[in-house]
Design a protein around this motif. Structure first.
Motif, mmCIF file in Angstrom:
data_model
loop_
_atom_site.group_PDB
_atom_site.id
_atom_site.type_symbol
_atom_site.label_atom_id
_atom_site.label_comp_id
_atom_site.label_asym_id
_atom_site.label_seq_id
_atom_site.Cartn_x
_atom_site.Cartn_y
_atom_site.Cartn_z
ATOM 1 N N LYS A 35 -26.718 86.806 40.409
ATOM 2 C CA LYS A 35 -27.659 86.185 39.467
ATOM 3 C C LYS A 35 -28.195 84.880 40.041
ATOM 4 O O LYS A 35 -27.454 84.120 40.662
ATOM 5 C CB LYS A 35 -26.966 85.934 38.141
ATOM 6 C CG LYS A 35 -26.846 87.188 37.305
ATOM 7 C CD LYS A 35 -26.586 86.829 35.881
ATOM 8 C CE LYS A 35 -26.819 88.028 34.992
ATOM 9 N NZ LYS A 35 -26.580 87.697 33.581
ATOM 10 N N TYR A 87 -31.043 78.290 31.823
ATOM 11 C CA TYR A 87 -30.634 79.558 31.225
ATOM 12 C C TYR A 87 -30.966 80.815 32.005
ATOM 13 O O TYR A 87 -30.708 81.912 31.511
ATOM 14 C CB TYR A 87 -31.260 79.676 29.815
ATOM 15 C CG TYR A 87 -30.987 78.493 28.939
ATOM 16 C CD1 TYR A 87 -29.689 78.167 28.579
ATOM 17 C CD2 TYR A 87 -32.013 77.675 28.483
ATOM 18 C CE1 TYR A 87 -29.420 77.065 27.776
ATOM 19 C CE2 TYR A 87 -31.757 76.568 27.680
ATOM 20 C CZ TYR A 87 -30.455 76.270 27.329
ATOM 21 O OH TYR A 87 -30.192 75.184 26.546
ATOM 22 N N GLU A 117 -29.633 82.406 34.428
ATOM 23 C CA GLU A 117 -28.498 83.299 34.682
ATOM 24 C C GLU A 117 -28.111 84.080 33.424
ATOM 25 O O GLU A 117 -27.427 85.085 33.519
ATOM 26 C CB GLU A 117 -27.296 82.483 35.140
ATOM 27 C CG GLU A 117 -27.379 81.997 36.563
ATOM 28 C CD GLU A 117 -26.147 81.194 36.912
ATOM 29 O OE1 GLU A 117 -25.255 81.746 37.560
ATOM 30 O OE2 GLU A 117 -26.090 80.017 36.520
ATOM 31 N N TYR A 118 -28.527 83.563 32.271
ATOM 32 C CA TYR A 118 -28.106 84.199 31.022
ATOM 33 C C TYR A 118 -29.300 84.780 30.261
ATOM 34 O O TYR A 118 -29.188 85.066 29.073
ATOM 35 C CB TYR A 118 -27.370 83.170 30.153
ATOM 36 C CG TYR A 118 -26.406 82.353 30.969
ATOM 37 C CD1 TYR A 118 -25.354 82.978 31.633
ATOM 38 C CD2 TYR A 118 -26.562 80.989 31.134
ATOM 39 C CE1 TYR A 118 -24.484 82.261 32.432
ATOM 40 C CE2 TYR A 118 -25.697 80.255 31.929
ATOM 41 C CZ TYR A 118 -24.664 80.894 32.574
ATOM 42 O OH TYR A 118 -23.803 80.185 33.369
ATOM 43 N N ILE A 150 -28.770 87.927 28.253
ATOM 44 C CA ILE A 150 -27.658 87.974 27.297
ATOM 45 C C ILE A 150 -28.131 87.444 25.955
ATOM 46 O O ILE A 150 -28.089 86.235 25.689
ATOM 47 C CB ILE A 150 -26.460 87.154 27.827
ATOM 48 C CG1 ILE A 150 -26.122 87.580 29.252
ATOM 49 C CG2 ILE A 150 -25.255 87.332 26.914
ATOM 50 C CD1 ILE A 150 -25.139 86.656 29.947
ATOM 51 N N ALA A 207 -26.859 87.657 23.093
ATOM 52 C CA ALA A 207 -25.813 87.078 22.242
ATOM 53 C C ALA A 207 -25.485 85.646 22.623
ATOM 54 O O ALA A 207 -24.816 84.944 21.867
ATOM 55 C CB ALA A 207 -24.548 87.941 22.338
ATOM 56 N N ALA A 208 -25.950 85.194 23.773
ATOM 57 C CA ALA A 208 -25.573 83.857 24.247
ATOM 58 C C ALA A 208 -26.593 82.789 23.874
ATOM 59 O O ALA A 208 -26.495 81.666 24.336
ATOM 60 C CB ALA A 208 -25.381 83.888 25.760
ATOM 61 N N ARG A 209 -27.585 83.129 23.054
ATOM 62 C CA ARG A 209 -28.611 82.142 22.719
ATOM 63 C C ARG A 209 -29.122 82.388 21.301
ATOM 64 O O ARG A 209 -28.836 83.435 20.711
ATOM 65 C CB ARG A 209 -29.767 82.261 23.709
ATOM 66 C CG ARG A 209 -30.458 83.608 23.679
ATOM 67 C CD ARG A 209 -31.670 83.664 24.584
ATOM 68 N NE ARG A 209 -32.377 84.901 24.427
ATOM 69 C CZ ARG A 209 -32.295 85.933 25.265
ATOM 70 N NH1 ARG A 209 -31.523 85.856 26.321
ATOM 71 N NH2 ARG A 209 -32.990 87.019 25.043
ATOM 72 N N ASP A 219 -22.012 70.016 39.048
ATOM 73 C CA ASP A 219 -21.966 71.453 39.337
ATOM 74 C C ASP A 219 -23.101 71.762 40.298
ATOM 75 O O ASP A 219 -24.232 71.318 40.070
ATOM 76 C CB ASP A 219 -22.200 72.289 38.066
ATOM 77 C CG ASP A 219 -20.995 72.301 37.153
ATOM 78 O OD1 ASP A 219 -19.892 71.960 37.614
ATOM 79 O OD2 ASP A 219 -21.170 72.649 35.967
ATOM 80 N N GLN A 256 -25.019 74.861 42.953
ATOM 81 C CA GLN A 256 -25.131 76.225 43.480
ATOM 82 C C GLN A 256 -26.246 76.223 44.517
ATOM 83 O O GLN A 256 -27.292 75.602 44.305
ATOM 84 C CB GLN A 256 -25.486 77.228 42.379
ATOM 85 C CG GLN A 256 -24.490 77.253 41.215
ATOM 86 C CD GLN A 256 -24.668 78.481 40.342
ATOM 87 O OE1 GLN A 256 -24.546 79.611 40.791
ATOM 88 N NE2 GLN A 256 -24.958 78.254 39.075
ATOM 89 N N MET A 290 -27.902 71.395 19.168
ATOM 90 C CA MET A 290 -28.113 71.526 20.605
ATOM 91 C C MET A 290 -29.591 71.236 20.866
ATOM 92 O O MET A 290 -30.475 71.757 20.179
ATOM 93 C CB MET A 290 -27.769 72.941 21.080
ATOM 94 C CG MET A 290 -27.687 73.095 22.598
ATOM 95 S SD MET A 290 -29.281 73.217 23.410
ATOM 96 C CE MET A 290 -29.821 74.823 22.862
#
Lengths: 370, 147
Positions: free
Chosen positions: A80, A86, A88-89, A92, A94-96, A135, A137, A241
Protein backbone atom coordinates in the motif's frame (compact mmCIF):
# COMPACT_ATOMS: atom_id res chain seq x y z
CA UNK A 1 -18.25 -6.00 1.98
CA UNK A 2 -20.22 -2.89 1.01
CA UNK A 3 -23.29 -2.06 -1.00
CA UNK A 4 -24.66 1.38 -1.59
CA UNK A 5 -26.62 3.69 -3.83
CA UNK A 6 -26.14 7.20 -5.11
CA UNK A 7 -27.98 9.83 -7.07
CA UNK A 8 -27.10 13.31 -8.24
CA UNK A 9 -29.32 16.23 -9.12
CA UNK A 10 -27.32 16.76 -12.32
CA UNK A 11 -24.11 15.58 -14.01
CA UNK A 12 -22.78 12.02 -13.98
CA UNK A 13 -20.26 11.48 -11.24
CA UNK A 14 -18.59 8.12 -10.61
CA UNK A 15 -21.21 6.52 -12.86
CA UNK A 16 -24.65 7.38 -14.13
CA UNK A 17 -25.50 9.20 -10.94
CA UNK A 18 -28.00 11.55 -12.55
CA UNK A 19 -30.40 8.64 -13.02
CA UNK A 20 -29.59 7.10 -9.65
CA UNK A 21 -27.48 4.01 -9.32
CA UNK A 22 -27.15 0.94 -7.15
CA UNK A 23 -23.70 0.29 -8.56
CA UNK A 24 -21.78 0.74 -5.36
CA UNK A 25 -20.63 -2.75 -4.49
CA UNK A 26 -17.23 -3.58 -3.06
CA UNK A 27 -15.94 -6.82 -1.61
CA UNK A 28 -12.54 -7.50 -0.15
CA UNK A 29 -11.16 -10.66 1.36
CA UNK A 30 -7.89 -10.45 3.19
CA UNK A 31 -5.77 -12.96 5.00
CA UNK A 32 -2.73 -12.08 7.05
CA UNK A 33 -0.56 -14.03 9.40
CA UNK A 34 2.02 -13.26 12.05
CA UNK A 35 4.62 -15.77 11.04
CA UNK A 36 7.02 -14.78 13.81
CA UNK A 37 7.03 -11.92 16.32
CA UNK A 38 8.60 -9.67 13.70
CA UNK A 39 7.49 -11.14 10.39
CA UNK A 40 4.00 -10.74 8.91
CA UNK A 41 2.56 -11.59 5.52
CA UNK A 42 -0.81 -10.80 4.04
CA UNK A 43 -2.85 -10.61 0.87
CA UNK A 44 -6.14 -8.96 -0.11
CA UNK A 45 -8.39 -9.85 -3.01
CA UNK A 46 -10.71 -7.05 -4.01
CA UNK A 47 -13.57 -6.65 -6.46
CA UNK A 48 -15.83 -3.70 -7.07
CA UNK A 49 -18.67 -2.51 -9.21
CA UNK A 50 -18.82 1.18 -8.41
CA UNK A 51 -20.45 3.27 -11.09
CA UNK A 52 -18.16 3.30 -14.10
CA UNK A 53 -15.55 1.12 -12.38
CA UNK A 54 -15.99 -2.63 -12.72
CA UNK A 55 -13.11 -4.65 -11.35
CA UNK A 56 -13.03 -8.42 -11.23
CA UNK A 57 -11.32 -9.91 -8.18
CA UNK A 58 -7.67 -8.93 -8.25
CA UNK A 59 -4.81 -8.79 -5.81
CA UNK A 60 -5.16 -5.44 -4.10
CA UNK A 61 -2.10 -5.83 -1.94
CA UNK A 62 0.14 -8.72 -0.97
CA UNK A 63 3.27 -8.17 1.00
CA UNK A 64 5.62 -9.42 3.65
CA UNK A 65 6.59 -7.12 6.48
CA UNK A 66 9.62 -7.51 8.72
CA UNK A 67 9.99 -5.23 11.73
CA UNK A 68 13.67 -5.29 12.60
CA UNK A 69 13.50 -2.55 15.20
CA UNK A 70 10.91 0.03 16.08
CA UNK A 71 12.83 2.50 13.93
CA UNK A 72 13.31 0.18 10.96
CA UNK A 73 10.91 -2.14 9.20
CA UNK A 74 10.78 -3.50 5.68
CA UNK A 75 7.92 -4.34 3.31
CA UNK A 76 8.10 -6.03 -0.07
CA UNK A 77 5.46 -7.10 -2.59
CA UNK A 78 2.36 -5.22 -3.65
CA UNK A 79 2.57 -2.63 -0.90
CA UNK A 80 0.00 0.00 0.00
CA UNK A 81 1.24 3.42 -0.97
CA UNK A 82 1.21 5.92 1.87
CA UNK A 83 0.42 9.46 0.91
CA UNK A 84 -1.60 11.95 2.81
CA UNK A 85 -3.35 10.99 5.99
CA UNK A 86 -5.57 8.30 4.57
CA UNK A 87 -4.50 6.81 1.24
CA UNK A 88 -3.37 3.53 2.84
CA UNK A 89 -6.88 3.18 4.25
CA UNK A 90 -8.85 4.50 1.30
CA UNK A 91 -10.35 1.05 0.70
CA UNK A 92 -11.51 0.57 4.30
CA UNK A 93 -14.97 2.05 4.66
CA UNK A 94 -15.20 0.96 8.30
CA UNK A 95 -12.14 3.01 9.23
CA UNK A 96 -13.61 6.43 8.44
CA UNK A 97 -16.77 8.49 8.69
CA UNK A 98 -17.31 9.74 5.09
CA UNK A 99 -18.45 7.48 2.26
CA UNK A 100 -16.49 9.48 -0.28
CA UNK A 101 -13.26 10.91 1.08
CA UNK A 102 -12.37 14.35 -0.32
CA UNK A 103 -12.10 13.42 -3.97
CA UNK A 104 -9.37 15.85 -4.82
CA UNK A 105 -6.88 13.85 -2.77
CA UNK A 106 -8.49 10.40 -2.43
CA UNK A 107 -10.19 9.96 -5.77
CA UNK A 108 -12.38 6.89 -6.32
CA UNK A 109 -11.29 7.08 -9.95
CA UNK A 110 -7.61 6.76 -9.05
CA UNK A 111 -8.07 4.12 -6.40
CA UNK A 112 -6.88 1.20 -8.53
CA UNK A 113 -3.82 3.08 -9.71
CA UNK A 114 -2.72 4.71 -6.49
CA UNK A 115 -3.69 2.34 -3.69
CA UNK A 116 -0.55 0.21 -3.93
CA UNK A 117 2.72 -0.16 -5.77
CA UNK A 118 4.80 -3.20 -6.60
CA UNK A 119 8.18 -2.86 -4.93
CA UNK A 120 9.84 -2.22 -1.60
CA UNK A 121 9.30 0.08 1.36
CA UNK A 122 11.14 1.00 4.54
CA UNK A 123 9.30 2.37 7.54
CA UNK A 124 9.77 3.05 11.22
CA UNK A 125 9.25 5.30 14.19
CA UNK A 126 12.09 7.47 15.50
CA UNK A 127 11.84 9.11 18.94
CA UNK A 128 13.08 12.70 19.03
CA UNK A 129 13.48 13.19 22.77
CA UNK A 130 10.98 15.67 24.20
CA UNK A 131 9.81 16.72 20.78
CA UNK A 132 7.79 13.54 20.34
CA UNK A 133 8.47 11.06 17.55
CA UNK A 134 8.60 10.75 13.79
CA UNK A 135 6.92 8.06 11.69
CA UNK A 136 8.51 7.69 8.28
CA UNK A 137 7.99 5.59 5.16
CA UNK A 138 9.96 5.59 1.92
CA UNK A 139 9.31 3.39 -1.08
CA UNK A 140 10.32 2.51 -4.62
CA UNK A 141 8.44 0.43 -7.12
CA UNK A 142 6.15 0.50 -10.12
CA UNK A 143 2.46 1.30 -10.38
CA UNK A 144 -0.07 -1.32 -11.35
CA UNK A 145 -2.64 0.57 -13.40
CA UNK A 146 -5.49 -1.42 -14.90
CA UNK A 147 -6.62 -0.14 -18.29
CA UNK A 148 -10.10 0.64 -16.99
CA UNK A 149 -8.65 3.09 -14.47
CA UNK A 150 -8.04 5.54 -17.29
CA UNK A 151 -10.73 7.49 -19.11
CA UNK A 152 -9.87 8.37 -22.65
CA UNK A 153 -11.38 10.41 -25.44
CA UNK A 154 -13.96 8.60 -27.59
CA UNK A 155 -11.78 8.91 -30.71
CA UNK A 156 -8.92 6.92 -29.21
CA UNK A 157 -8.15 3.49 -27.76
CA UNK A 158 -5.81 2.75 -24.88
CA UNK A 159 -3.35 -0.02 -25.84
CA UNK A 160 -1.30 -0.15 -22.68
CA UNK A 161 0.21 1.62 -19.71
CA UNK A 162 3.86 1.41 -18.69
CA UNK A 163 5.03 2.90 -15.43
CA UNK A 164 8.76 3.29 -15.30
CA UNK A 165 8.88 3.87 -11.56
CA UNK A 166 7.06 5.31 -8.60
CA UNK A 167 8.89 6.55 -5.56
CA UNK A 168 8.08 8.64 -2.57
CA UNK A 169 8.33 9.30 1.09
CA UNK A 170 6.19 10.31 3.99
CA UNK A 171 7.03 11.75 7.40
CA UNK A 172 4.61 12.35 10.24
CA UNK A 173 5.62 14.20 13.36
CA UNK A 174 3.77 13.28 16.53
CA UNK A 175 4.56 16.18 18.87
CA UNK A 176 4.01 15.73 22.60
CA UNK A 177 0.41 16.88 22.19
CA UNK A 178 -2.06 14.03 22.45
CA UNK A 179 -3.86 13.31 19.22
CA UNK A 180 -1.89 15.67 16.99
CA UNK A 181 0.10 14.63 13.94
CA UNK A 182 1.62 16.82 11.26
CA UNK A 183 3.32 15.59 8.16
CA UNK A 184 4.15 15.66 4.53
CA UNK A 185 4.14 13.19 1.64
CA UNK A 186 5.76 13.21 -1.76
CA UNK A 187 5.12 10.87 -4.70
CA UNK A 188 6.89 10.96 -8.05
CA UNK A 189 6.21 8.71 -11.00
CA UNK A 190 6.77 8.42 -14.73
CA UNK A 191 4.07 6.85 -16.88
CA UNK A 192 3.70 6.12 -20.60
CA UNK A 193 0.23 5.68 -22.08
CA UNK A 194 0.22 3.84 -25.42
CA UNK A 195 -2.77 5.04 -27.44
CA UNK A 196 -4.20 4.52 -30.94
CA UNK A 197 -6.45 7.19 -32.40
CA UNK A 198 -9.24 6.16 -34.76
CA UNK A 199 -8.97 6.16 -38.53
CA UNK A 200 -10.82 9.44 -39.00
CA UNK A 201 -8.54 11.28 -36.59
CA UNK A 202 -5.47 9.65 -38.15
CA UNK A 203 -6.60 10.79 -41.60
CA UNK A 204 -7.29 14.31 -40.34
CA UNK A 205 -3.86 14.57 -38.72
CA UNK A 206 -2.18 13.31 -41.92
CA UNK A 207 -4.20 15.70 -44.07
CA UNK A 208 -3.23 18.60 -41.85
CA UNK A 209 0.41 17.64 -42.24
CA UNK A 210 1.11 17.78 -38.50
CA UNK A 211 2.21 14.16 -38.31
CA UNK A 212 4.73 12.35 -40.54
CA UNK A 213 3.34 10.36 -43.51
CA UNK A 214 4.27 7.14 -41.72
CA UNK A 215 1.91 7.93 -38.84
CA UNK A 216 -0.40 4.93 -38.31
CA UNK A 217 -2.45 6.31 -35.45
CA UNK A 218 -0.23 4.94 -32.67
CA UNK A 219 1.29 7.35 -30.22
CA UNK A 220 2.68 7.51 -26.74
CA UNK A 221 1.57 10.14 -24.25
CA UNK A 222 3.91 10.37 -21.29
CA UNK A 223 3.68 11.94 -17.89
CA UNK A 224 7.35 12.51 -17.06
CA UNK A 225 7.21 13.28 -14.27
CA UNK A 226 3.93 13.35 -12.39
CA UNK A 227 4.38 14.44 -8.82
CA UNK A 228 2.13 14.83 -5.83
CA UNK A 229 3.09 16.71 -2.67
CA UNK A 230 0.80 16.88 0.35
CA UNK A 231 0.98 18.70 3.66
CA UNK A 232 -1.24 17.11 6.29
CA UNK A 233 -2.51 17.81 9.78
CA UNK A 234 -4.82 15.80 12.02
CA UNK A 235 -5.93 16.41 15.58
CA UNK A 236 -8.04 14.10 17.70
CA UNK A 237 -9.43 15.47 20.92
CA UNK A 238 -12.00 13.48 22.81
CA UNK A 239 -14.86 12.77 20.44
CA UNK A 240 -13.66 15.30 17.90
CA UNK A 241 -11.34 14.75 15.00
CA UNK A 242 -10.11 17.53 12.75
CA UNK A 243 -8.07 17.05 9.59
CA UNK A 244 -6.81 19.24 6.82
CA UNK A 245 -4.59 18.66 3.81
CA UNK A 246 -3.15 20.76 1.03
CA UNK A 247 -1.84 19.04 -2.09
CA UNK A 248 -0.16 20.10 -5.31
CA UNK A 249 -0.13 17.91 -8.42
CA UNK A 250 2.42 18.72 -11.06
CA UNK A 251 2.57 16.93 -14.41
CA UNK A 252 4.69 17.38 -17.53
CA UNK A 253 2.87 15.72 -20.41
CA UNK A 254 4.60 15.06 -23.71
CA UNK A 255 3.76 12.98 -26.73
CA UNK A 256 5.38 11.34 -29.74
CA UNK A 257 3.49 13.78 -32.01
CA UNK A 258 4.57 17.07 -30.44
CA UNK A 259 3.17 19.22 -33.21
CA UNK A 260 -0.35 17.90 -32.59
CA UNK A 261 0.07 17.35 -28.87
CA UNK A 262 2.79 19.71 -27.64
CA UNK A 263 4.46 19.32 -24.29
CA UNK A 264 2.47 20.98 -21.55
CA UNK A 265 2.86 21.47 -17.84
CA UNK A 266 0.00 21.40 -15.42
CA UNK A 267 0.02 22.47 -11.80
CA UNK A 268 -3.11 21.68 -9.85
CA UNK A 269 -4.05 22.12 -6.22
CA UNK A 270 -6.37 20.28 -3.90
CA UNK A 271 -7.24 21.01 -0.31
CA UNK A 272 -9.85 20.23 2.27
CA UNK A 273 -10.80 20.63 5.90
CA UNK A 274 -12.75 17.92 7.71
CA UNK A 275 -14.26 17.44 11.15
CA UNK A 276 -15.93 14.41 12.67
CA UNK A 277 -17.71 14.03 15.98
CA UNK A 278 -18.58 10.80 17.78
CA UNK A 279 -22.09 11.56 19.04
CA UNK A 280 -22.62 8.24 20.81
CA UNK A 281 -20.99 4.84 20.63
CA UNK A 282 -23.12 4.15 17.57
CA UNK A 283 -23.42 7.51 15.87
CA UNK A 284 -20.84 9.75 14.29
CA UNK A 285 -21.21 12.92 12.26
CA UNK A 286 -18.72 14.18 9.73
CA UNK A 287 -18.40 17.14 7.42
CA UNK A 288 -15.78 18.45 5.06
CA UNK A 289 -15.23 21.17 2.53
CA UNK A 290 -12.87 20.31 -0.30
CA UNK A 291 -11.63 22.34 -3.25
CA UNK A 292 -9.91 21.32 -6.48
CA UNK A 293 -8.23 23.58 -8.99
CA UNK A 294 -6.66 21.77 -11.95
CA UNK A 295 -4.72 24.93 -12.80
CA UNK A 296 -3.36 27.09 -9.98
CA UNK A 297 -2.64 29.87 -12.45
CA UNK A 298 -6.28 30.12 -13.42
CA UNK A 299 -8.41 29.21 -10.43
CA UNK A 300 -11.31 31.22 -11.75
CA UNK A 301 -11.35 29.68 -15.24
CA UNK A 302 -10.82 32.93 -17.16
CA UNK A 303 -8.68 31.41 -19.91
CA UNK A 304 -11.13 30.08 -22.53
CA UNK A 305 -8.35 28.14 -24.26
CA UNK A 306 -8.11 25.99 -21.14
CA UNK A 307 -11.65 25.98 -19.79
CA UNK A 308 -14.82 26.19 -21.91
CA UNK A 309 -16.63 27.82 -18.99
CA UNK A 310 -15.47 29.23 -15.68
CA UNK A 311 -16.86 26.40 -13.55
CA UNK A 312 -14.67 23.86 -15.37
CA UNK A 313 -11.74 25.35 -13.47
CA UNK A 314 -12.81 24.37 -9.96
CA UNK A 315 -14.85 21.99 -7.89
CA UNK A 316 -15.92 22.94 -4.37
CA UNK A 317 -17.60 20.22 -2.40
CA UNK A 318 -19.41 20.68 0.92
CA UNK A 319 -20.21 17.22 2.32
CA UNK A 320 -21.98 15.95 5.44
CA UNK A 321 -22.18 12.36 6.67
CA UNK A 322 -24.06 10.44 9.33
CA UNK A 323 -22.55 7.10 10.34
CA UNK A 324 -24.49 4.55 12.37
CA UNK A 325 -22.70 1.47 13.71
CA UNK A 326 -25.30 -1.23 14.30
CA UNK A 327 -22.59 -3.28 16.02
CA UNK A 328 -18.83 -3.74 15.73
CA UNK A 329 -19.18 -5.46 12.35
CA UNK A 330 -22.04 -3.70 10.58
CA UNK A 331 -22.52 -0.03 9.79
CA UNK A 332 -24.67 2.32 7.73
CA UNK A 333 -23.82 5.72 6.32
CA UNK A 334 -25.77 8.49 4.62
CA UNK A 335 -24.05 11.39 2.93
CA UNK A 336 -24.94 14.57 1.07
CA UNK A 337 -22.68 16.66 -1.16
CA UNK A 338 -23.38 20.18 -2.35
CA UNK A 339 -21.02 20.84 -5.21
CA UNK A 340 -20.06 23.95 -7.14
CA UNK A 341 -18.03 23.33 -10.30
CA UNK A 342 -17.18 20.36 -12.47
CA UNK A 343 -13.38 20.11 -12.43
CA UNK A 344 -13.45 16.52 -11.20
CA UNK A 345 -16.03 15.28 -13.70
CA UNK A 346 -14.83 12.97 -16.46
CA UNK A 347 -15.92 14.82 -19.57
CA UNK A 348 -15.35 13.67 -23.12
CA UNK A 349 -13.79 16.66 -24.87
CA UNK A 350 -15.68 15.68 -28.02
CA UNK A 351 -19.04 15.69 -26.27
CA UNK A 352 -21.39 18.66 -26.53
CA UNK A 353 -22.97 17.96 -23.16
CA UNK A 354 -22.94 20.99 -20.87
CA UNK A 355 -22.55 20.03 -17.25
CA UNK A 356 -24.46 21.96 -14.60
CA UNK A 357 -22.39 24.23 -12.40
CA UNK A 358 -24.19 23.61 -9.09
CA UNK A 359 -25.35 20.12 -8.25
CA UNK A 360 -25.97 17.72 -5.40
CA UNK A 361 -24.88 14.15 -4.81
CA UNK A 362 -26.50 11.88 -2.24
CA UNK A 363 -25.24 8.47 -1.15
CA UNK A 364 -26.15 5.70 1.27
CA UNK A 365 -23.98 2.73 2.03
CA UNK A 366 -23.86 -0.26 4.33
CA UNK A 367 -20.71 -2.18 5.15
CA UNK A 368 -20.01 -5.43 6.94
CA UNK A 369 -16.56 -6.40 8.17
CA UNK A 370 -15.69 -9.79 9.61
CA UNK B 1 -30.54 19.67 4.78
CA UNK B 2 -33.67 19.67 6.96
CA UNK B 3 -34.25 16.03 6.01
CA UNK B 4 -30.73 15.17 7.11
CA UNK B 5 -31.24 16.85 10.50
CA UNK B 6 -34.51 14.98 10.99
CA UNK B 7 -32.81 11.69 10.12
CA UNK B 8 -30.13 12.36 12.73
CA UNK B 9 -32.71 13.19 15.40
CA UNK B 10 -34.73 10.07 14.57
CA UNK B 11 -31.66 7.84 14.80
CA UNK B 12 -30.75 9.32 18.18
CA UNK B 13 -34.25 8.74 19.50
CA UNK B 14 -34.20 5.08 18.49
CA UNK B 15 -30.97 4.24 20.28
CA UNK B 16 -31.35 6.32 23.42
CA UNK B 17 -28.65 8.93 23.56
CA UNK B 18 -29.08 9.76 27.24
CA UNK B 19 -28.71 6.12 28.35
CA UNK B 20 -25.42 5.86 26.46
CA UNK B 21 -24.07 9.03 28.02
CA UNK B 22 -24.88 7.72 31.53
CA UNK B 23 -23.10 4.45 30.77
CA UNK B 24 -20.02 6.30 29.60
CA UNK B 25 -19.97 8.38 32.79
CA UNK B 26 -20.24 5.24 34.92
CA UNK B 27 -17.22 3.72 33.14
CA UNK B 28 -15.14 6.81 33.69
CA UNK B 29 -15.36 6.35 37.44
CA UNK B 30 -13.67 2.93 37.39
CA UNK B 31 -9.87 2.88 37.81
CA UNK B 32 -7.29 0.41 36.56
CA UNK B 33 -3.90 -0.95 37.52
CA UNK B 34 -1.18 -2.00 35.09
CA UNK B 35 0.52 -5.36 35.64
CA UNK B 36 3.68 -6.99 34.26
CA UNK B 37 5.51 -10.28 34.72
CA UNK B 38 7.23 -10.49 38.16
CA UNK B 39 10.65 -10.82 36.47
CA UNK B 40 10.15 -7.65 34.45
CA UNK B 41 12.69 -5.10 35.76
CA UNK B 42 10.44 -2.10 35.03
CA UNK B 43 9.64 -0.16 38.22
CA UNK B 44 7.32 2.28 36.50
CA UNK B 45 5.97 2.74 33.00
CA UNK B 46 5.61 5.83 30.91
CA UNK B 47 2.19 6.44 29.49
CA UNK B 48 3.77 6.97 26.06
CA UNK B 49 5.36 3.54 26.17
CA UNK B 50 2.08 1.89 27.20
CA UNK B 51 0.29 3.69 24.38
CA UNK B 52 2.90 2.52 21.93
CA UNK B 53 2.76 -1.04 23.28
CA UNK B 54 -1.03 -1.31 23.06
CA UNK B 55 -1.00 0.17 19.53
CA UNK B 56 1.70 -2.42 18.75
CA UNK B 57 4.22 0.19 17.71
CA UNK B 58 6.81 -0.93 20.27
CA UNK B 59 8.37 -4.27 19.51
CA UNK B 60 10.56 -5.05 22.51
CA UNK B 61 11.54 -4.05 26.01
CA UNK B 62 14.20 -5.41 28.30
CA UNK B 63 15.20 -7.93 25.63
CA UNK B 64 11.71 -9.40 25.37
CA UNK B 65 8.99 -9.01 22.76
CA UNK B 66 6.32 -6.65 24.06
CA UNK B 67 3.09 -8.62 24.50
CA UNK B 68 0.16 -6.39 25.47
CA UNK B 69 -3.14 -7.96 26.47
CA UNK B 70 -6.50 -6.17 26.61
CA UNK B 71 -9.52 -6.97 28.68
CA UNK B 72 -12.58 -8.01 26.68
CA UNK B 73 -14.79 -5.14 25.52
CA UNK B 74 -17.51 -5.93 28.08
CA UNK B 75 -15.20 -4.69 30.87
CA UNK B 76 -16.02 -1.06 31.47
CA UNK B 77 -12.48 -0.37 32.68
CA UNK B 78 -11.25 -1.00 29.16
CA UNK B 79 -12.81 2.27 28.00
CA UNK B 80 -11.09 4.10 30.84
CA UNK B 81 -7.74 2.57 29.90
CA UNK B 82 -8.32 3.33 26.20
CA UNK B 83 -9.11 6.96 26.92
CA UNK B 84 -6.54 7.66 29.62
CA UNK B 85 -3.59 5.71 28.25
CA UNK B 86 -4.10 5.26 24.53
CA UNK B 87 -5.76 8.64 24.15
CA UNK B 88 -8.55 7.47 21.89
CA UNK B 89 -12.25 6.83 22.23
CA UNK B 90 -13.50 3.31 21.69
CA UNK B 91 -14.67 4.23 18.17
CA UNK B 92 -11.33 5.82 17.32
CA UNK B 93 -9.44 2.75 18.55
CA UNK B 94 -11.74 0.48 16.53
CA UNK B 95 -11.07 2.63 13.49
CA UNK B 96 -7.31 2.40 14.11
CA UNK B 97 -7.43 -1.41 14.28
CA UNK B 98 -9.66 -1.59 11.22
CA UNK B 99 -6.94 0.33 9.39
CA UNK B 100 -4.24 -1.99 10.63
CA UNK B 101 -6.16 -5.23 10.06
CA UNK B 102 -7.50 -4.43 6.61
CA UNK B 103 -4.19 -3.08 5.41
CA UNK B 104 -2.40 -6.21 6.62
CA UNK B 105 -0.16 -4.33 9.02
CA UNK B 106 -1.20 -5.88 12.27
CA UNK B 107 -3.90 -7.19 14.55
CA UNK B 108 -4.99 -5.90 17.95
CA UNK B 109 -3.63 -7.38 21.17
CA UNK B 110 -5.32 -10.55 22.40
CA UNK B 111 -8.27 -10.07 24.75
CA UNK B 112 -8.56 -11.67 28.15
CA UNK B 113 -12.09 -12.88 28.79
CA UNK B 114 -11.59 -12.35 32.51
CA UNK B 115 -9.20 -10.65 34.90
CA UNK B 116 -7.85 -14.10 35.76
CA UNK B 117 -7.11 -14.72 32.07
CA UNK B 118 -5.17 -11.46 31.84
CA UNK B 119 -3.15 -12.36 34.95
CA UNK B 120 -2.45 -15.85 33.58
CA UNK B 121 -1.25 -14.40 30.25
CA UNK B 122 1.05 -11.91 31.98
CA UNK B 123 2.53 -14.63 34.18
CA UNK B 124 3.11 -16.82 31.11
CA UNK B 125 5.05 -14.18 29.11
CA UNK B 126 8.00 -12.21 30.48
CA UNK B 127 7.32 -9.39 27.99
CA UNK B 128 3.60 -9.16 28.72
CA UNK B 129 1.78 -6.09 29.98
CA UNK B 130 -1.88 -5.90 30.90
CA UNK B 131 -4.32 -4.00 33.07
CA UNK B 132 -7.01 -4.91 35.57
CA UNK B 133 -9.83 -3.15 37.34
CA UNK B 134 -8.31 -1.39 40.35
CA UNK B 135 -10.24 -3.57 42.75
CA UNK B 136 -8.89 -6.90 41.40
CA UNK B 137 -6.07 -8.72 43.21
CA UNK B 138 -3.22 -9.13 40.68
CA UNK B 139 -1.96 -12.35 42.29
CA UNK B 140 1.69 -13.01 41.45
CA UNK B 141 1.73 -10.40 38.67
CA UNK B 142 3.47 -7.17 39.62
CA UNK B 143 1.65 -3.86 39.60
CA UNK B 144 3.66 -0.97 38.14
CA UNK B 145 2.73 2.68 38.46
CA UNK B 146 2.15 4.70 35.30
CA UNK B 147 3.53 8.20 34.97
Amino acid sequence: MSEGAFISTANDYIGTSSRGSLEMFEAGLNVSSEITDRLRAGVQLFARDVGAFHDLPRIDWAFLQYQHRRWLGFRAGVVKMPFGLYNEYADIDAARVPILMPQGVYSVRNREALLAHRGFALYGTVPIARAGELDYQVWLGTLIIPDNAISISSNARLDGIDTRYVTGGQVFWHPPVDGLRLGGSYVRTSIDFRVTVDAATTAALLAAGIVPPSFDGSLVISQRPATLAIASAEYQHGRWMFAGEYARVYKRERSTIPVALPTRDSDGELFYGMATYQLTRCHALGAYYSVQHPDVDDRGGRDRTKFPERHFAFQRDLAATLRFDVNEHWLWKAEAHFIDGVADLTLDPLSDAKPARRWGLFLVRTTVTF
Amino acid sequence: MRALVLAILAALAVTGHSATVKAVHAEEREGFKVIVHPDNPARELERGFLRSAFLKKSTEWHGETVRPIDLATRFTVRDRFTTDVIGKTRAQLRSYWNQQIFSGKGVPPPEGESAAAVIAYVLAHRGAVGYLPASVDPGKARVVPVR
